[in-house]
Design an enzyme around this catalytic site. Structure first.
Site, short mmCIF file in Angstrom:
data_model
loop_
_atom_site.label_atom_id
_atom_site.label_comp_id
_atom_site.label_asym_id
_atom_site.label_seq_id
_atom_site.Cartn_x
_atom_site.Cartn_y
_atom_site.Cartn_z
N GLU A 1 27.41 14.28 -8.62
CA GLU A 1 27.31 13.09 -7.76
C GLU A 1 28.64 12.79 -7.03
O GLU A 1 28.65 12.34 -5.89
CB GLU A 1 26.91 11.87 -8.62
N GLY B 1 32.47 10.31 -2.92
CA GLY B 1 33.20 9.66 -4.03
C GLY B 1 32.28 8.78 -4.87
O GLY B 1 31.36 9.26 -5.52
N LYS C 1 30.83 18.94 2.41
CA LYS C 1 29.97 17.85 1.96
C LYS C 1 28.63 17.85 2.71
O LYS C 1 27.60 17.63 2.10
CB LYS C 1 30.71 16.52 2.12
N VAL D 1 41.37 11.74 -11.09
CA VAL D 1 39.97 11.40 -11.39
C VAL D 1 39.69 11.53 -12.89
O VAL D 1 39.01 10.67 -13.48
CB VAL D 1 39.01 12.28 -10.56
N LYS E 1 33.59 19.74 -4.74
CA LYS E 1 32.74 20.09 -3.59
C LYS E 1 32.95 21.52 -3.13
O LYS E 1 32.03 22.16 -2.65
CB LYS E 1 32.97 19.13 -2.43
N VAL F 1 30.28 14.41 -3.22
CA VAL F 1 30.10 13.89 -1.85
C VAL F 1 30.17 12.37 -1.89
O VAL F 1 29.47 11.73 -2.67
CB VAL F 1 28.73 14.32 -1.26
#
Ligand code: HSE
Length: 435
Positions: free
Chosen positions: A130, A135, A206, A15, A106, A133
């Protein structure tokens, strides 16, 4: 006016790398949207010897987190290391040093959210997550901003891509549970420990986050009832399909009228006409019901490099705008209420049950009586010609609304009946339809 906003990045893995790609690729547009350029000034990696080839020479890498967390020039820290520790400590240090923090973590948000929000408020900076949860799907900001005028009554979410992929494969290709899991792992969808996916923990984190925001009350991970898909059998998926349902692993958060709130993760039978029933493969979707908006559904990619980076970079732009306009800390913790948890026993829903019973006269009547004795009303009873073993039949029952308490009592009574060999599976049915 600031000349540029400096970002420190903790972690340049899947990521983190995606964030670098998006910030570089769309740099001109982002600068115009913010009002000044965003510069990634330092990146923390475990070892300089493992600097990712694609970013070598382009950025300043460090092995020492303090180079970022204590750098007075850095305005925003993005934490993309994953796991609880030391991510939580780094986030705390950054907030204490008056840096806004963005994370996709998360685990940290679900467990330490309250503490970190307080720290962000104390230091008048932003704490945004953001990407934690769904993606790439916008859902945290819609709940906190666009839907903020609503009383949210329920949130149903397909919020784990791995299990949705597996259930899709099992349902559409009759693939076994083991093969579906192996395929999801091979494609890189599953967490490093896939039990967090199939056991429901990933989704539980989540839904705890979504319920806290949706209902304005702190919902801890321990408050979430968790059941995974590890006990599901292919035949349940087939029965569900024949009966007009899809089985999905859902995060279910409800604000019950006079009975507090509940949050859970479990496999649910959804009528095929429910919009969530059509969400397949690795896609995620969150179905929110509010007293003003009615039903709204958010769909997209719940994981993956660029989709998750999209959500992180959206937060970067939002925080950067707040910095420029001196408005950081504008939206802090929204858990201003203390709603009580509705006991699981009191929650009402229809239910699917598969039983193995002796195939002889009077058995069906005895089973119906056992349900009736606990006040459970039956909607459908199916007996298929399935060969289990001699003189054993497979029965599938769908009940009308039943409280979890009555359901458990009925299961106990059924198990005690000599004619019942086994209660093989029990799956809740969601009958809420789109309005
Ligand atoms: N393992 C997770 C999933 C990834 O399958 O959805 C994103 O949290």
């Amino acid at each position: 006016m600031k000349k540029e906003i400096n970002v420190g990045l903790l972690g340049a893995g899947v990521v983190g790398g995606g964030v670098l790609i998006v910030l570089e690729k769309n740099a001109d547009d982002i600068a115009k949207k913010v009002g000044c350029p965003i510069k990634v000034s330092k990146i923390l990696i475990k070892s300089l010897a493992e600097t990712p080839e694609e970013f070598k020479g382009k950025y300043d890498f460090t092995e020492n987190a303090d180079d970022i967390l204590n750098d007075p020039e850095i305005d925003i820290v993005i934490e993309l290391m994953g796991r609880e520790h030391p991510a939580k400590e780094y986030i705390s240090q950054a907030l204490s040093n008056k840096k806004s923090v963005i994370t996709a973590n998360k685990d940290v948000v679900a467990k330490y959210g309250a503490e970190l929000f307080a720290l962000a408020a104390e230091n008048n900076v932003d704490f945004m997550f953001e990407a934690a949860v769904g993606g790439g799907i916008p859902i945290i900001r819609p709940l906190k901003n666009c839907l903020a005028s609503n009383k949210i009554t329920s949130i149903l979410g397909i919020i784990n891509g791995t299990t949705n992929y597996m259930l899709t494969k099992m349902s559409k290709e009759n693939m076994s549970y083991g093969d579906a899991l192996a395929e999801a792992q091979a494609k890189g969808y599953a967490e490093s420990d896939p039990t967090a996916d199939v056991g429901g923990l990933d989704a539980a984190r989540k839904i705890a986050i979504l319920a806290s925001i949706g209902f304005n009350t702190r919902v801890d991970l321990d408050d979430v009832y968790v059941e995974g898909i590890d006990h599901l059998e292919l035949c349940d998926i087939e029965y569900a399909r024949d009966l007009g349902y899809a089985i999905k692993l859902l995060g279910v958060a409800k604000n019950h009228k006079d009975n507090g709130i509940s949050a859970a993760v479990y496999p649910v039978m959804l009528p095929l006409e429910h919009p969530l029933a059509a969400i397949n493969d690795v896609f995620n979707a969150i179905f929110v019901t509010g007293d003003a908006v009615g039903d709204a559904m958010f769909v997209g990619r719940g994981a993956g490099r660029l989709p998750t980076a999209s959500a992180v970079c959206g937060d970067v732009i939002d925080v950067a705008r707040n910095i420029i306009h001196n408005s950081t800390g504008r939206i802090s913790c929204t858990c201003f209420e203390e709603k009580h948890l509705c006991a699981l026993e009191n929650i009402m829903a229809p239910c699917y049950m598969r039983l193995h019973v002796q195939d002889k006269p009077g058995v069906l009547a005895a089973i119906a009586a056992a349900f009736g004795a606990q006040g459970v009303s039956l909607k459908n009873v199916i007996q298929k010609e399935v060969l289990i073993k001699d003189s054993t039949a497979e029965l599938v029952v769908i009940t009308h609304d039943v409280s979890e308490y009555n359901l458990r009592m009925a299961i106990q009574t059924l198990k005690a009946l000599p004619a019942v060999d086994e209660v093989c599976s029990v799956i809740r049915v969601e009958n809420q339809v789109m309005e």
